[in-house]
Design a protein around this motif. Sequence first.
Motif, short mmCIF file in Angstrom:
data_model
loop_
_atom_site.label_atom_id
_atom_site.label_comp_id
_atom_site.label_asym_id
_atom_site.label_seq_id
_atom_site.Cartn_x
_atom_site.Cartn_y
_atom_site.Cartn_z
N LEU A 8 0.83 -1.20 0.00
CA LEU A 8 0.00 0.00 0.00
C LEU A 8 0.87 1.26 0.00
O LEU A 8 0.60 2.21 -0.74
CB LEU A 8 -0.92 -0.03 1.23
CG LEU A 8 -1.92 1.11 1.36
CD1 LEU A 8 -2.88 1.13 0.18
CD2 LEU A 8 -2.71 0.96 2.67
N ASN A 9 1.93 1.25 0.81
CA ASN A 9 2.83 2.40 0.85
C ASN A 9 3.43 2.67 -0.53
O ASN A 9 3.53 3.80 -0.97
CB ASN A 9 3.97 2.16 1.85
CG ASN A 9 3.47 2.16 3.28
OD1 ASN A 9 2.35 2.57 3.55
ND2 ASN A 9 4.30 1.70 4.20
N ALA A 11 2.21 1.84 -3.42
CA ALA A 11 1.17 2.34 -4.34
C ALA A 11 0.86 3.81 -4.06
O ALA A 11 0.71 4.61 -4.99
CB ALA A 11 -0.09 1.48 -4.19
N ILE A 12 0.78 4.17 -2.77
CA ILE A 12 0.49 5.57 -2.44
C ILE A 12 1.64 6.47 -2.93
O ILE A 12 1.41 7.53 -3.51
CB ILE A 12 0.26 5.73 -0.91
CG1 ILE A 12 -1.08 5.07 -0.52
CG2 ILE A 12 0.28 7.19 -0.50
CD1 ILE A 12 -1.37 5.06 0.98
N LEU A 13 2.87 6.01 -2.71
CA LEU A 13 4.01 6.81 -3.20
C LEU A 13 3.95 6.96 -4.71
O LEU A 13 4.26 8.03 -5.25
CB LEU A 13 5.33 6.17 -2.75
CG LEU A 13 5.64 6.35 -1.26
CD1 LEU A 13 6.82 5.48 -0.83
CD2 LEU A 13 5.94 7.82 -0.93
N SER A 14 3.54 5.90 -5.40
CA SER A 14 3.46 6.00 -6.87
C SER A 14 2.38 6.98 -7.29
O SER A 14 2.51 7.66 -8.32
CB SER A 14 3.24 4.62 -7.50
OG SER A 14 1.88 4.25 -7.50
N ALA A 15 1.32 7.08 -6.49
CA ALA A 15 0.27 8.05 -6.82
C ALA A 15 0.81 9.48 -6.70
O ALA A 15 0.38 10.37 -7.43
CB ALA A 15 -0.94 7.87 -5.90
N PHE A 16 1.74 9.67 -5.78
CA PHE A 16 2.32 11.01 -5.61
C PHE A 16 3.44 11.29 -6.62
O PHE A 16 3.99 12.36 -6.64
CB PHE A 16 2.80 11.21 -4.17
CG PHE A 16 1.68 11.59 -3.23
CD1 PHE A 16 1.35 12.93 -3.06
CD2 PHE A 16 0.94 10.63 -2.56
CE1 PHE A 16 0.31 13.30 -2.21
CE2 PHE A 16 -0.11 10.99 -1.72
CZ PHE A 16 -0.42 12.33 -1.55
N ALA A 56 -3.57 -0.68 -8.23
CA ALA A 56 -2.78 0.53 -8.52
C ALA A 56 -2.43 0.58 -10.00
O ALA A 56 -2.46 1.65 -10.62
CB ALA A 56 -1.52 0.55 -7.65
N GLU A 81 -0.93 15.44 1.11
CA GLU A 81 -0.52 14.28 1.92
C GLU A 81 -1.37 14.16 3.18
O GLU A 81 -1.77 13.06 3.58
CB GLU A 81 0.95 14.42 2.34
CG GLU A 81 1.91 14.33 1.17
CD GLU A 81 3.36 14.54 1.60
OE1 GLU A 81 3.68 14.31 2.77
OE2 GLU A 81 4.16 14.96 0.74
N VAL A 84 -4.82 12.55 2.46
CA VAL A 84 -4.77 11.10 2.20
C VAL A 84 -4.57 10.34 3.51
O VAL A 84 -5.25 9.34 3.78
CB VAL A 84 -3.64 10.75 1.20
CG1 VAL A 84 -3.48 9.24 1.07
CG2 VAL A 84 -3.93 11.38 -0.15
N LEU B 5 4.14 8.00 6.27
CA LEU B 5 3.60 6.67 5.98
C LEU B 5 3.87 5.71 7.14
O LEU B 5 3.04 4.88 7.47
CB LEU B 5 4.20 6.12 4.68
CG LEU B 5 3.62 6.74 3.40
CD1 LEU B 5 4.38 6.25 2.17
CD2 LEU B 5 2.13 6.40 3.24
N LEU B 48 3.19 16.29 9.79
CA LEU B 48 2.16 15.30 9.52
C LEU B 48 2.24 14.07 10.44
O LEU B 48 1.20 13.61 10.93
CB LEU B 48 2.20 14.92 8.04
CG LEU B 48 1.05 14.06 7.54
CD1 LEU B 48 -0.32 14.60 7.94
CD2 LEU B 48 1.13 13.93 6.01
N ALA B 91 -8.09 7.33 -2.13
CA ALA B 91 -7.75 8.66 -1.64
C ALA B 91 -6.50 9.19 -2.35
O ALA B 91 -6.44 10.36 -2.74
CB ALA B 91 -7.53 8.62 -0.12
N ALA B 92 -5.52 8.33 -2.56
CA ALA B 92 -4.25 8.79 -3.14
C ALA B 92 -4.37 9.08 -4.64
O ALA B 92 -3.81 10.07 -5.12
CB ALA B 92 -3.17 7.73 -2.89
N PHE B 93 -5.11 8.25 -5.37
CA PHE B 93 -5.23 8.46 -6.82
C PHE B 93 -6.38 9.41 -7.17
O PHE B 93 -6.38 10.03 -8.23
CB PHE B 93 -5.42 7.13 -7.55
CG PHE B 93 -4.15 6.32 -7.70
CD1 PHE B 93 -3.30 6.55 -8.79
CD2 PHE B 93 -3.79 5.37 -6.78
CE1 PHE B 93 -2.13 5.82 -8.94
CE2 PHE B 93 -2.62 4.64 -6.91
CZ PHE B 93 -1.79 4.86 -7.99
#
Lengths: 461, 461
Positions: A8-9, A11-16, A56, A81, A84, B5, B48, B91-93
């Motif tokens: 999950l981390n 994937a979230i980093l890739s979204a950013f 993702a 950030e 999210v 994260l 954060l 949320a991230a995408f």
Amino acid sequence: MNDSLQALNEAILSAFRVEELPALPVASVEDLRRRVSNGFDFDRPHALPDLIGLAAGLLRDGAVHTPHPRYFGLFNPAVTEGSVAGDALVAAFNPQLAAYSHSPAAQEIERHTIRALASRMGLPEATTGHFTSGGSEANQTAVLLALTHHFPSFGDDGAASLPGAPRMYVSELAHDSFTKIAHSAGIGRRAVRKVPVDEDLRMDMPSLREAIAEDRAGGSVPFMVVGTAGTTAGGAIDPLQGLALLAEDEGLWFHVDAAWGGGALISERRRSLMTGIDRAHSVTFDAHKWLSVPMGAGMIFTRHAATVGETFRVAAGYMPNRTEHGLDPFVSSLQWSRRFTGMKVAMSLAHLGWDGYADIVERQFSLADELRERLVSAGWIVLNRTELPLVLFSHPSIESGKATFEEVLDRVYAQNDAWISIAPLRPGRRALRACITSIHTRSEDVERLVEICEQARQESS
Amino acid sequence: MNDSLQALNEAILSAFRVEELPALPVASVEDLRRRVSNGFDFDRPHALPDLIGLAAGLLRDGAVHTPHPRYFGLFNPAVTEGSVAGDALVAAFNPQLAAYSHSPAAQEIERHTIRALASRMGLPEATTGHFTSGGSEANQTAVLLALTHHFPSFGDDGAASLPGAPRMYVSELAHDSFTKIAHSAGIGRRAVRKVPVDEDLRMDMPSLREAIAEDRAGGSVPFMVVGTAGTTAGGAIDPLQGLALLAEDEGLWFHVDAAWGGGALISERRRSLMTGIDRAHSVTFDAHKWLSVPMGAGMIFTRHAATVGETFRVAAGYMPNRTEHGLDPFVSSLQWSRRFTGMKVAMSLAHLGWDGYADIVERQFSLADELRERLVSAGWIVLNRTELPLVLFSHPSIESGKATFEEVLDRVYAQNDAWISIAPLRPGRRALRACITSIHTRSEDVERLVEICEQARQESS
């Protein structure tokens, strides 16, 4: 669970890191369908880290990337950030927001946030508000409050009991949700009177006065006027002060739909654009637009707390008792149990602070000014005069019929490095539309957009 | 971002260790208010990771923990790992779900999920559906579809144009959202006829027939009947087959509110409880109840796709073109832009599979049987006869007036190791209410609940 959190981390980093991606979908619908039906086979269990990777990948390959720095789109933001993190926390703890006693911490965080934003709008201390699924629910709530306030028989006996056909007034460039809402509120789509706009695309006050007089003369019953603070298509701000005065004179409910434009209030330099919003009976504002939090995070504010209680009253014996801390949310909103929407807004505001948000808002105003200048320098024509960061534009070669908006847009999309759209400037008159809507957009993105448009136009002519 | 994260992972893991926490809030409202106003100070930026720690602490200390194994509550679930991961990804995408072309991957994942669930309900192939903020929006959508379908003038001219007062029929134990909805839909609260229940708390068919005949004779216009499949207070399932036949005979729209009880369809052993749902014109189902995903994830299913298009039609020039893949969501639902709600449902279903969910559902049925047995063995009285995992109970010492429900409940809450509530068995007749609603509940939690209740009762008598 640790493997899942690791996936999950990532994937979230890739979204950013979305700026590394093309702006538009790259996979065909057929390809997406195949990957969805193979990957989301419910007939057997799947390992969660694998599913996260699959999901993702689908989101990367099969979406217009609203968080992209060159998404000049429909007010769908890149997310902060803090928001999210707040949204993920809410998913994990899943508090229930129907009853105060079930989630006092969540209720207090939402109230704190609603009060801070109401105060930013200059609304009186006694203003109440709550979070909604989005601007449509907020606007729908406003219409229901106005009807319930104006017509004492509406709640029990419905629209059939009113003394005449109810009428509400919006600019012809107001959000189309109002027409759907009139259908949904049982007053019928014909209850919405669309008032012509002036040359700055703002509701034309003389036309509004005329429409009201005409309706009254014909036996209809005006009950509400809506000022849009930042129209979707052109970024115009209706004359809010004039509307406030007129609503007072005419005894109408004055609603401001500031779903997007309300964000300008966060900048001390720009807040005067919204003058008049402080006199509204109700206001719609969407945090998932200019506050850059994930969808959906609409809000409705109103100075008529008693009308809220009247509109959404229920008696449900299995619910916890009402509280001394005010009405439970299930008796003061359209929803019943609902998501803890305020958390992502509070987290993001606390992380960046008002000044951090003001920096974003002011940068976006400046970038729009830069976009207008660059377009004009490159031979384009800017067609709207709003100060808000939304630019409607055309080109002499389009105006003269050598190219069409669609041809240019198709070529912009084919380059797949930016997203813009076509919007109506006024009924029958269209333009290309670019809104500075991503927190990641910088000067070089604006420069690149003009290059992309110019190249697309040259190839179209 | 990595520190954030890390903090987020720790907070999420702590949410999944909720059984270590008391079931109810431990902080006073005053304490929560102080922590909120100090911690969420928007006048300066905050780190954060600190905010995440603060927020998680507030959620731990200031909520009834709906994911707790001894939360025997209001259908608010403990959440699955897959659904939390799906919700965090969304949320991230932040994909935009108003227009198909903006989010084809998300649209295909939602359709795949909606179709799988519609098929589970036995609804025909042509059934459409979409996600809503929750059961209230889904039920509201059903009422609007029924009105628009039944009365061709409703959409443009509203309730005032109908040939008589519209009437809809629900059991007197149906969800109270329908009364709010009638107000919101402009047909007035009096449009809702509450039909008495039989001794099993199910809608009484002779009374329903009588009410319809009486209304028709009086010039009112019946248009809809709602069967509840799992009432909130007592877990009763209205006679769905009988209602389907009656609705056909009478030319009424047949809606099934299976917000909670629909989950029984996932178990092959229990699905027959819902027989008749396959004949509904529309169905409400909430994934944030028995599918254990975070709020809100309501769904509305209907076999009348054309009516959906008619009810929510709009023309918005700035939106992307309509698609060959079906109606864009903004013209087929109350919401416009909305969150990608289907992801958490799809992720959770794919992670556990149908069989994994069936195990949960069947365990909860068995635990309710065990609870009934343990209560009776301990001298308590079970007052409802549903098969669903929802138990209404009392005790001879309460029936004889030696103790009150409130005294017992206060002592249960004071022990702070389980959450139950008081609910109406029928108008004027109440009971203690325990619903098996958490995926973490096991036999020892049921055993402990009976101990807690018995101790509370003894202290009350």
